[in-house]
Structure formats: structure tokens, C-alpha cells
Write an enzyme that holds these catalytic residues in place. Structure first.
Site, mmCIF file in Angstrom:
data_model
loop_
_atom_site.group_PDB
_atom_site.id
_atom_site.type_symbol
_atom_site.label_atom_id
_atom_site.label_comp_id
_atom_site.label_asym_id
_atom_site.label_seq_id
_atom_site.Cartn_x
_atom_site.Cartn_y
_atom_site.Cartn_z
ATOM 1 C CB SER A 174 -70.571 -2.055 -28.854
ATOM 2 O OG SER A 174 -69.196 -1.815 -29.129
ATOM 3 C CE1 TYR A 187 -73.152 2.553 -29.880
ATOM 4 C CE2 TYR A 187 -70.986 1.684 -29.346
ATOM 5 C CZ TYR A 187 -72.173 1.584 -30.028
ATOM 6 O OH TYR A 187 -72.396 0.511 -30.857
#
Length: 288
Positions: A174, A187
Site C-alpha cells: 500500500s 492493515y
């Protein structure tokens, strides 16, 4: 300081800049990289994984499709075969490690080895610290799918790559691993663990022609971001654009792909962490 809505657009633009520059120096095509090779893609039933599988399959690879939902995987396989490619379907819940091990064994038996692994499957949880005090299981389940599952899959498939002294592992991370992701701590931490692992594995296998590529993916318009109202009208890549980043990783085999703006942010964070924390805090408070 950028507004919440403006920042994703700048990140997307800076990724386009890096990709455009790499294409100017390109010496290979996707067909040359994957034709006749076996490519494993997790999370292949929808979104980025599905779009990447179709493009890589159409380029001549045999694509091993992994995801939980078999009907959707069958649809992807039919689409690839309709374009003249080859695909094999392996329904598997990656949270189930026994099923994961069995799937890896089947893939190796069916194809005699794997040339490229794309770690694409993942889970995102948006939950602030004050909402997480009694939800340790959020961290456990996120780490299980985003870190432990791809780690287990790599441990199963890397021996065949190392034996042939050729292979690549593409890992979808990410952009929050470069900018920070308050509110998404579970996350981002799970993706950071995977990033750190692959960085060290790269060093261990550098002389064996094994390449680990980290793709710091910006916001992509998939089901994963749908629950967050802040992202409803934000600039985002399409799944096809996300798939292009994966294909670029396979073609060019870089160590990392990510927005130029993200790389600058990571550098600033190392040099001036307190100042950058203040910027991120302001953005987070604005979002709250």
C-alpha cells in the site's frame, strides 16, 4: 498540507510519472516475460487480481488462479481462455493454512514449478485506536491473510525458483507504507511486515536471479475501499490501472514500484520524523 480529496490525485499522478519514465527505458514486453511460464496470482477472482490475470494470461502465460470463490475463478479462466490463454483454477481460502499448503502442492505437481508469484490477496480494516481496544482479533486476522498467508505460500514456491535460479515474487503493498495510514494501523502494519520480509529475502537470493518487487499501490476503486465514505469521490485507479502496475513490475523487474511523491515522503519521514508526524496527524484529524 494537502486536503483529503486532493492527496489521492497527487499520489496517482506521481505513480503515473514513475511508470512513464520506466517505459521509456523498457527493453522487454509482457509477452516476452511471461509466454510459456507459470504465473500464480492470489485474489484473482475480482479487482486488481482479476484484471492482472486476464492481461498476463492473454500474453501467453499459464495463470494459476487462487481465491475463495470458485464460480468467479471459473469466469476469469473462461475469459483468459477466450483470449487464447491458459488458466488453472485453485479455489482456496488463504486463511486456512492446511488448504493453502495443499493448493501449493497441487500447483507444483500440475505445473512442475512456478516462475512468477503475485501476492495480491489482502484484507483492509479501517478502525481507529479508540475503536480497537477490545478488537485484538482485527490485528490477528489481518496479519494472518496479509502477512502469514503470503509468507507460507512463498516458502512453498520459492524452492522451485531457487532450484532453477530464476523467478520473481511481486507483492502488492500500500502507498500507506510510504505515507503512513492512521486509522488503518492493522492493515498498514501487516503490509509493512511483508515488505520487510521480502526486502530481506531479496538480499538472500540476489545472486540466484530471484527478484522481489514491492508495488506500493495507491487507492484503487475496488470493493475493499467501498465502506470508507472519504474515498467515495476521491481520485483512484481503476482495477485495470492497478493491474498495469503489476504488469509493469513483471516486465521491468524493478525492486520497487510506487508513487514518486511517496518515495519523497518516506525520505522526509526518515530525516524529519516529528515534522512529518505533525502533517499526518493534521490530515488524520481532518478526516475524523
Amino acid at each position: 498540507m494537502y486536503g483529503i480529496g486532493e492527496l489521492p490525485h497527487l499520489i496517482k499522478h506521481s505513480l503515473d510519472t514513475q511508470v512513464s519514465l520506466s517505459r521509456l527505458r523498457r527493453r522487454h514486453t509482457l509477452d516476452e516475460r511471461v509466454a510459456g511460464r507459470t504465473v500464480v496470482i492470489t485474489g484473482a477472482s475480482s479487482g486488481i487480481g482479476r484484471a492482472a490475470a486476464v492481461r498476463i494470461g492473454a500474453a501467453g502465460a499459464t495463470v494459476a488462479l487462487i481465491a475463495r470463490r470458485e464460480p468467479e475463478l471459473r469466469e476469469v479462466a473462461e475469459q483468459i481462455e477466450g483470449l487464447g490463454g491458459k488458466a488453472a483454477v485453485y479455489p482456496c481460502d488463504l486463511n486456512d493454512f492446511e488448504a493453502l499448503d495443499a493448493t501449493a502442492t497441487r500447483i507444483l505437481a500440475d505445473h512442475g514449478g512456478v516462475d512468477i508469484l503475485v501476492n495480491n490477496a489482502g484484507r483492509s480494516i479501517r478502525r481507529r485506536l479508540d475503536e480497537s481496544y477490545h478488537r485484538f482479533h482485527d490485528y490477528e486476522r489481518t496479519m494472518r491473510l496479509n502477512y502469514l498467508a503470503p509468507t507460507r505460500l512463498m516458502l512453498a514456491l520459492l524452492p522451485s525458483m531457487r532450484e532453477r535460479r530464476d523467478g520473481q515474487v511481486v507483492t502488492v503493498l500500500s502507498v500507506a507504507n510510504l505515507f503512513g495510514g492512521p486509522g488503518y494501523s492493522a492493515y498498514v502494519a501487516s503490509k509493512a511486515a511483508l515488505d520487510s520480509l521480502t526486502a530481506n529475502l531479496q538480499v538472500e537470493t540476489l545472486t540466484e536471479n530471484i527478484r522481489f518487487t514491492s508495488v506500493y499501490m495507491p487507492l484503487v476503486r475496488t470493493q475493499m475501499i467501498a465502506p470508507n465514505p472519504l474515498y467515495r469521490n476521491a481520485a483512484a485507479l481503476t482495477p485495470e490501472q492497478g493491474a498495469q502496475a503489476i504488469c509493469d513490475a513483471v516486465i521491468d523487474r524493478p525492486r520497487r514500484i510506487g508513487p514518486v511523491l511517496g518515495r519523497i515522503a518516506a525520505l522526509v519521514d526518515r530525516v524529519l520524523p516529528e515534522r512529518f508526524d505533525a502533517v499526518r496527524s493534521a490530515r488524520f484529524q481532518l478526516g475524523v
